[in-house]
Design a protein around this motif. Structure first.
Motif, mmCIF file in Angstrom:
data_model
loop_
_atom_site.group_PDB
_atom_site.id
_atom_site.type_symbol
_atom_site.label_atom_id
_atom_site.label_comp_id
_atom_site.label_asym_id
_atom_site.label_seq_id
_atom_site.Cartn_x
_atom_site.Cartn_y
_atom_site.Cartn_z
ATOM 1 N N LEU A 60 0.828 -1.203 0.000
ATOM 2 C CA LEU A 60 0.000 0.000 0.000
ATOM 3 C C LEU A 60 0.864 1.254 0.000
ATOM 4 O O LEU A 60 0.536 2.251 -0.657
ATOM 5 C CB LEU A 60 -0.941 -0.007 1.213
ATOM 6 N N ARG A 61 1.976 1.215 0.720
ATOM 7 C CA ARG A 61 2.908 2.353 0.704
ATOM 8 C C ARG A 61 3.493 2.535 -0.695
ATOM 9 O O ARG A 61 3.706 3.657 -1.147
ATOM 10 C CB ARG A 61 4.019 2.105 1.722
ATOM 11 N N GLU A 64 0.972 4.340 -2.858
ATOM 12 C CA GLU A 64 0.889 5.761 -2.528
ATOM 13 C C GLU A 64 2.033 6.553 -3.142
ATOM 14 O O GLU A 64 1.848 7.685 -3.587
ATOM 15 C CB GLU A 64 0.888 5.940 -1.008
ATOM 16 N N MET A 65 3.234 5.950 -3.170
ATOM 17 C CA MET A 65 4.391 6.681 -3.692
ATOM 18 C C MET A 65 4.373 6.791 -5.213
ATOM 19 O O MET A 65 5.063 7.637 -5.780
ATOM 20 C CB MET A 65 5.692 6.010 -3.247
ATOM 21 N N ASP A 69 -0.506 12.359 -5.971
ATOM 22 C CA ASP A 69 -1.063 12.714 -4.659
ATOM 23 C C ASP A 69 -1.381 11.484 -3.817
ATOM 24 O O ASP A 69 -2.147 11.575 -2.840
ATOM 25 C CB ASP A 69 -2.337 13.568 -4.820
ATOM 26 N N GLY A 70 -0.829 10.325 -4.175
ATOM 27 C CA GLY A 70 -1.080 9.105 -3.419
ATOM 28 C C GLY A 70 -2.507 8.609 -3.508
ATOM 29 O O GLY A 70 -2.940 7.796 -2.679
ATOM 30 N N ARG A 71 -3.246 9.063 -4.520
ATOM 31 C CA ARG A 71 -4.661 8.703 -4.640
ATOM 32 C C ARG A 71 -4.859 7.700 -5.769
ATOM 33 O O ARG A 71 -4.321 7.875 -6.874
ATOM 34 C CB ARG A 71 -5.507 9.950 -4.883
ATOM 35 N N TYR A 72 -5.617 6.657 -5.497
ATOM 36 C CA TYR A 72 -5.886 5.622 -6.486
ATOM 37 C C TYR A 72 -7.161 4.882 -6.108
ATOM 38 O O TYR A 72 -7.661 5.011 -4.971
ATOM 39 C CB TYR A 72 -4.716 4.635 -6.572
ATOM 40 N N ARG A 269 9.211 6.818 -9.324
ATOM 41 C CA ARG A 269 7.979 7.441 -9.840
ATOM 42 C C ARG A 269 8.278 8.320 -11.056
ATOM 43 O O ARG A 269 7.631 8.182 -12.101
ATOM 44 C CB ARG A 269 7.311 8.252 -8.729
#
Length: 310
Positions: A60-61, A64-65, A69-72, A269
């Motif tokens: 999960l981390r 987010e990375m 914006d860490g949104r999915y 990223r």
């Protein structure tokens, strides 16, 4: 006497008693042995600030990375028979599954999510090594097919991040069948003209490395990741030779053409965003206007009349 026991002694003991420090405030780097404060380690995406060793990171981390914006949004994966062979070794396979589900709060070893990366719609399928060592069973194979079809439906790149010990032997031949199933799913993505990118993490071994993990259009790897099929000791015992230093590590595979690039986790990223922009352009191609006079028209205009007059 009761005053001394009930008041004075507890006060004195509180002054000399050592303050208990939680065990999880510091973590020891398995590579250099340095103690790292947990907040510093998490801020550095679980990469040792002293030697650069990449420790394993939660799935999960990792999501987010990667996403903006860490949104999915997570995709609900298809349900499968949890114990098709009614397998049992030292304990029932169904009991092992329940223990892993309770420990990780996940249904199986694969998570599929979609969102934007650098503004581009992207589908990511990441393995959870904490769930039975990320082993690939029927649920994982079905999840990869669902991820591939979602990528095709959204006309989005597919990124797969394996972290697995290989096929899940508690499912026998059914686990091995996930190898061709996953390859067929990846072929659907490629036939649609969409990028398929693999990020190899520690470890990527067994049937996972022997199938979809090595079929990426671009193969990235985290530094020091173990990547291979059989273990190094098994290979040494088979070939009866000493393996070269760094064998089955990401850097060794890059130097021998099996991996395209080894990229550190803090740079992952931005590297993926650049690759997606290079490989995938959802905009329609520019319209090229035809010239006012074609080559044939220009040639006919300069040709002599058939009767020979000027």
């Amino acid at each position: 006497m009761s005053w001394l026991n009930n008041f004075v002694r507890p006060k004195l003991q509180a002054l000399v008693r050592k303050t208990e420090v939680p065990d999880n405030l510091w973590e020891k780097c398995p590579s250099c042995g340095q103690m790292i404060f947990h907040r510093e380690l998490e801020a550095n995406l679980r990469v040792c600030p002293h030697c650069g060793h990449h420790m394993r990171i939660g799935v999960l981390r990792r999501m987010e990375m990667l996403f903006d914006d860490g949104r999915y949004q997570r995709l609900e994966l298809p349900r499968t028979d949890p114990d098709p062979l009614k397998f049992r070794d030292q304990k029932r396979y169904s009991d092992r599954l329940r223990e892993a589900q309770g420990r990780t709060n996940e249904q199986d070893a694969l998570i599929v999510a979609h969102g934007t990366m650098g503004g581009a719609q992207t589908v990511v399928a990441a393995f959870n090594f904490a769930f039975m060592a990320g082993s690939m069973g029927s649920a994982v194979g079905g999840g990869l097919i669902a991820a591939a079809r979602l990528a095709v439906a959204q006309q989005a790149p597919l990124i797969v991040i394996p972290a697995s010990g290989g096929a899940r032997m508690q499912e026998g031949i059914l686990s091995l069948m996930q190898m061709p199933r996953s390859i067929i799913a990846i072929d659907e993505v490629k036939e649609a003209g969409l990028p398929y990118i693999v990020v190899l993490t520690d470890p990527t071994t067994g049937g996972v490395s022997a199938s979809f993990a090595m079929l990426g259009d671009i193969a990235l790897a985290e530094p020091g990741a173990v990547i291979g099929f059989a273990g190094a000791r098994v290979i040494e015992g088979t070939v009866r030779e000493k393996l070269p230093e760094g064998f089955q590590r990401a850097e060794y595979l890059r130097d021998h053409g099996m991996v395209d690039i080894v990229v550190s986790r803090p740079e992952l990223r931005q590297t993926l965003i650049r690759i997606i922009r290079l490989l995938h352009n959802p905009q329609p191609p520019a319209v090229v206007e035809p010239p006012a006079t074609t080559a044939a028209e220009a040639f006919n205009g300069r040709s002599r009349p058939s009767n020979g007059s000027e």
